[in-house]
Design a protein around this motif. Structure first.
Motif, PDB file in Angstrom:
ATOM      1  N   LEU A 136      10.705   2.179   7.533  1.00  0.00           N
ATOM      2  CA  LEU A 136      10.071   3.240   8.321  1.00  0.00           C
ATOM      3  C   LEU A 136      10.927   4.496   8.390  1.00  0.00           C
ATOM      4  CD1 LEU A 136       8.609   1.040  11.200  1.00  0.00           C
ATOM      5  CD2 LEU A 136       7.313   2.262   9.433  1.00  0.00           C
ATOM      6  N   ALA A 140      10.037   8.173   6.977  1.00  0.00           N
ATOM      7  CA  ALA A 140      10.142   9.380   7.800  1.00  0.00           C
ATOM      8  C   ALA A 140      10.949  10.449   7.089  1.00  0.00           C
ATOM      9  CB  ALA A 140      10.783   9.032   9.142  1.00  0.00           C
ATOM     10  N   TYR A 240       7.293   7.936  12.032  1.00  0.00           N
ATOM     11  CA  TYR A 240       7.809   6.687  11.456  1.00  0.00           C
ATOM     12  C   TYR A 240       9.121   6.267  12.121  1.00  0.00           C
ATOM     13  CZ  TYR A 240       4.284   7.019   7.808  1.00  0.00           C
ATOM     14  OH  TYR A 240       3.094   7.069   7.132  1.00  0.00           O
ATOM     15  N   TRP A 243       8.303   4.338  15.333  1.00  0.00           N
ATOM     16  CA  TRP A 243       7.938   2.933  15.134  1.00  0.00           C
ATOM     17  C   TRP A 243       9.108   2.104  14.620  1.00  0.00           C
ATOM     18  CZ3 TRP A 243       4.079   1.005  17.534  1.00  0.00           C
ATOM     19  CH2 TRP A 243       2.964   1.795  17.828  1.00  0.00           C
TER      20      TRP A 243
END
Length: 272
Positions: A136, A140, A240, A243
């Protein structure tokens, strides 16, 4: 002087305490444990029969001997523990003469051991959370490079001049300053901190935490790391990254929930 462990019709005198200890310390194998058990037994007997002041002096001399903590009977009780318990069972002021180090050693000896931590499950959960967090954060970073740091709202208005946000007062200005000067510099360290702390806690929980108290500390450490991760996930960051931080926090919480400390069996009061 030789000590017959099978039959000891006469309780030794206090002057024989140190020679008995030295004889047990020189022994090896099962004989060493037997002699340590005999020594622990006569210490418990002396508490009922000997003068407290005289016995306390002898016990303090025994506790000062090198190797008294390593001399252990068949039940796993060190001679130092038996001597400390005897001092605590005496009348005032002898319990006050016990040092904090001896009290801590007694507490650790009496604290029940806990079953091994679920290493496999914990490692699986933490590894999956770390890998997903890494994916993630890489996404990002790729998205940030692709759009040069512009947000979705800014991209929707490409071609129009970006107007400055309206002034909403000193509170908003303070929050913006904290975000710019405090949060943004430390934000890149968040994933590394989560991974490093989770690794340290995993090692402590699986290799060092052998008592209920240590297991509780490891459990609280993981739960605290998860709670902090959820709080940090609420701070401004890329979608991102948000999360990814929450994923690592969830992994820490699950690892903490696996470290359940077994309840101690209720003690049965002695019969009157």
């Amino acid at each position: 002087m030789s000590t017959r462990l099978q039959s000891a019709p006469v309780t030794p005198s206090l002057d024989e305490l140190v020679p008995l200890f030295e004889e047990a310390a020189r022994a090896t194998g099962s004989s060493r444990a037997l002699k340590a058990g005999y020594l622990n037994a006569i210490i418990a007997r002396w508490v009922q029969t000997e003068d407290p002041a005289t016995l306390a002096s002898a016990l303090h001399a025994l506790l000062a001997k090198e190797g008294v903590k390593q001399l252990v009977d068949e039940q796993g009780t060190p001679v130092s523990t038996a001597a400390t318990q005897a001092l605590l069972a005496m009348s005032y002021p002898h319990p006050l003469e016990v040092t904090p180090e001896e009290l801590e050693a007694l507490r650790r000896q009496q604290e029940p051991a806990v079953p091994p931590a679920p290493r496999g499950w914990m490692l699986t959960v933490l590894t999956l959370a770390t890998l997903l967090q890494a994916v993630l954060f890489v996404m990002a970073d790729d998205m940030r490079r692709m759009f040069h740091g512009l947000t979705a709202d800014q991209l929707a208005g490409v071609g129009q001049p970006l107007s400055p946000p309206p002034d909403s007062g000193w509170v908003s200005a303070l929050l913006d300053k904290l975000e710019r000067d405090v949060w943004r510099p430390v934000q890149p360290l968040v994933p590394w901190g989560q991974v490093a702390l989770a690794a340290v806690l995993y090692y402590f929980a699986t290799a060092l935490a052998t008592t209920a108290r240590e297991r509780t500390l490891a459990r609280r450490g993981f739960l605290g790391l998860g709670a902090v991760g959820f709080v940090l996930g609420l701070f401004p960051m890329h979608y991102y990254q948000h999360w990814g931080t929450l994923t690592a926090a969830l992994g820490a919480l699950l690892a903490g929930l696996m470290l359940r400390v077994p309840r101690a069996a209720p003690s049965v009061p002695p019969a009157p």
